[in-house]
Design an enzyme around this catalytic site. Structure first.
Site, PDB file in Angstrom:
ATOM      1  N   GLU A 242       0.833  -1.322  -0.120  1.00  0.00           N
ATOM      2  CA  GLU A 242      -0.032   0.183  -0.142  1.00  0.00           C
ATOM      3  C   GLU A 242       0.939   1.218   0.050  1.00  0.00           C
ATOM      4  O   GLU A 242       0.620   2.121  -0.903  1.00  0.00           O
ATOM      5  CB  GLU A 242      -0.992   0.129   1.319  1.00  0.00           C
ATOM      6  CG  GLU A 242      -1.510   1.193   1.391  1.00  0.00           C
ATOM      7  CD  GLU A 242      -2.731   1.206   2.589  1.00  0.00           C
ATOM      8  OE1 GLU A 242      -3.181   0.181   3.061  1.00  0.00           O
ATOM      9  OE2 GLU A 242      -3.428   2.349   2.749  1.00  0.00           O
ATOM     10  N   GLN A 336       3.365  28.717  -6.171  1.00  0.00           N
ATOM     11  CA  GLN A 336       4.055  29.886  -6.062  1.00  0.00           C
ATOM     12  C   GLN A 336       4.386  30.553  -7.171  1.00  0.00           C
ATOM     13  O   GLN A 336       4.346  31.876  -7.892  1.00  0.00           O
ATOM     14  CB  GLN A 336       5.051  29.735  -5.174  1.00  0.00           C
ATOM     15  CG  GLN A 336       6.101  31.557  -4.739  1.00  0.00           C
ATOM     16  CD  GLN A 336       4.944  32.162  -3.789  1.00  0.00           C
ATOM     17  OE1 GLN A 336       3.790  31.447  -3.184  1.00  0.00           O
ATOM     18  NE2 GLN A 336       5.110  33.316  -3.569  1.00  0.00           N
TER      19      GLN A 336
END
Ligand SMILES: Cc1cc2nc3c(=O)[nH]c(=O)nc-3n(C[C@H](O)[C@H](O)[C@H](O)COP(=O)(O)OP(=O)(O)OC[C@H]3O[C@@H](n4cnc5c(N)ncnc54)[C@H](O)[C@@H]3O)c2cc1C
Length: 379
Positions: A242, A336
């Site tokens: 996982e 940004q």
């Protein structure tokens, strides 16, 4: 840097995944987001193409080589962070429980449907009262004659709203803590099973996430997955795949958005030049690409190790922690670099940044990853 873990077979498989994504998936992604779920058609097409049985035995379409799973995860992650999550929960995370722990009867009954996308899987470990401390889970399964009666609830369950079977971790021996937990495969048609609404998340809108309720749900021994009272151990054993699956998607997703951001930085003009040419941004992009390539090299090593059955739980924890941290840092800089557009939901980078946030929380939070790594250091 040339990646060395993939052969021509893997690259052919990658091309097949891309063809499916370009033809059937990418044109529909806005609809998936609006519906807050993937339609059954998505699963059936994926099944038809042979993408959902990769972790299964060969007779059910298994590849027997985790590198194929990794290729699928990478290509899905290039489209959105939610796709590898939903597919990963079905293919890499839940299906192996039935495939590796299930009886011959369970495998015959469910795995053909799992591979075809007709039976969608989810796994219910987390409860409203807690997810990190799995051994303290409260859902109970109490013996009543030949049956077990399940009561409790699970939350934040990926594919929960659409699943046909959920593997549920329930307490079968209240005296024994971690050694008193058993896994049950609960079919969604069972009386007493119900689902809450699709949860309203910060990101990954197209992945359905739901609360599940069990009110006197009756199952038999034929629905126990693995051994009685061994559920906790089974979950711990399956968590490495996982976590690796998450790590692969984290890096591929961040790399894709960073590549798109580089193009944006070349195109966007300010003060008469491309914003990417300002030394600050040039150096920043240089650092971000380096960070991604270094993370990718480690994850590749883990994928190769796992394909040989050699990946340890600690290495998988490092991969999950580092990749999710790197992804978050990289995507924050990508936002940004897009200026105000980076904060607009219609821009992919904004959605990617929101989507990525959860990867430091789920599949074992990064604090739990550090706990596992720290313990391995003898601390
Ligand atoms: C979108 C989404 C999808 C998910 N899908 C699934 C799914 O399909 N199936 C499923 O079972 N679960 C799923 N989860 C649940 C997820 O795995 C849990 O949220 C996660 O394990 C954390 O559990 P918690 O939310 O209960 O936080 P808590 O366990 O309450 O933790 C809260 C905070 O305390 C910190 N903390 C806890 N213990 C320690 C410790 N020992 N040391 C230091 N810090 C600690 C945690 O790191 C966290 O920062 C999903 C979650 C989300 C958000």
């Amino acid at each position: 840097m040339k990646r060395e873990i993939y052969t021509e077979d893997h690259e052919d498989f990658r091309a097949a995944v891309r063809t499916w994504l370009e033809r059937d998936v990418i044109p529909n992604t806005d609809k998936y987001i609006a519906d807050k779920a993937l339609p059954r058609e998505f699963w059936l097409k994926a099944g038809e193409n042979g993408f959902l049985g990769l972790s299964l035995d060969e007779e059910y379409g298994g590849a027997g080589d985790f590198r194929f799973n990794a290729v699928l995860e990478e290509e899905l992650a290039k489209v959105s962070a939610a796709l590898p999550t939903c597919v990963g929960i079905h293919t890499d995370i839940t299906a192996p429980y039935i495939n590796e722990l299930g009886t011959a009867e369970q495998k015959e009954r469910w795995l053909p449907g799992v591979a075809a996308g007709e039976i969608l899987l989810a796994i219910g470990m987390t409860e409203p009262s807690g997810g990190s401390d799995l051994a303290a889970l409260k859902t109970t399964a109490v013996r009543d004659g030949e049956e077990w009666v399940i009561n409790g609830s699970k939350t934040f369950i990926t594919n929960g709203y659409s699943c046909d079977i959920v593997i549920v971790a329930a307490r079968t021996d209240p005296e024994k803590g971690a050694k008193g937990i058993t896994l049950f495969a609960v079919e969604a048609t069972k009386e007493g099973f119900s689902r809450g609404r699709k949860l309203d998340k910060v990101g990954m809108e197209e992945s359905d996430t739901a609360e599940l309720f069990f009110e006197n749900v009756r199952v038999t021994d034929a629905e126990i997955v693995g051994e009685l009272n061994m559920g906790f151990i089974h979950m711990m054993q399956k968590l490495a795949q996982e976590r690796l699956s998450c790590a692969v998607a984290n890096v591929a997703h961040a790399k894709q958005i960073l590549t798109e951001t580089l193009q944006y930085a070349k195109d966007r003009q300010a003060f008469g030049q491309s914003i990417g040419n300002f030394q600050h941004n040039k150096f920043l992009l240089a650092e971000l690409f380096t960070q991604i390539e270094v993370a990718e090299a480690y994850i590749d090593k883990c994928v190769l190790a796992h394909s040989k059955g050699e990946l340890s739980a600690v290495e998988a924890s490092k991969a999950k922690m580092w990749s999710s941290q790197t992804q978050s840092e990289v995507l924050d800089h990508c936002v940004q670099l897009h200026g105000g557009y980076g904060f607009m939901n219609e821009y992919r980078v904004a959605r990617a940044w929101r989507d990525a946030r959860v990867t430091k929380i789920w599949a074992g939070s990064n604090e739990i990853m550090k706990e596992i790594i720290g313990r391995d250091l003898g601390l």
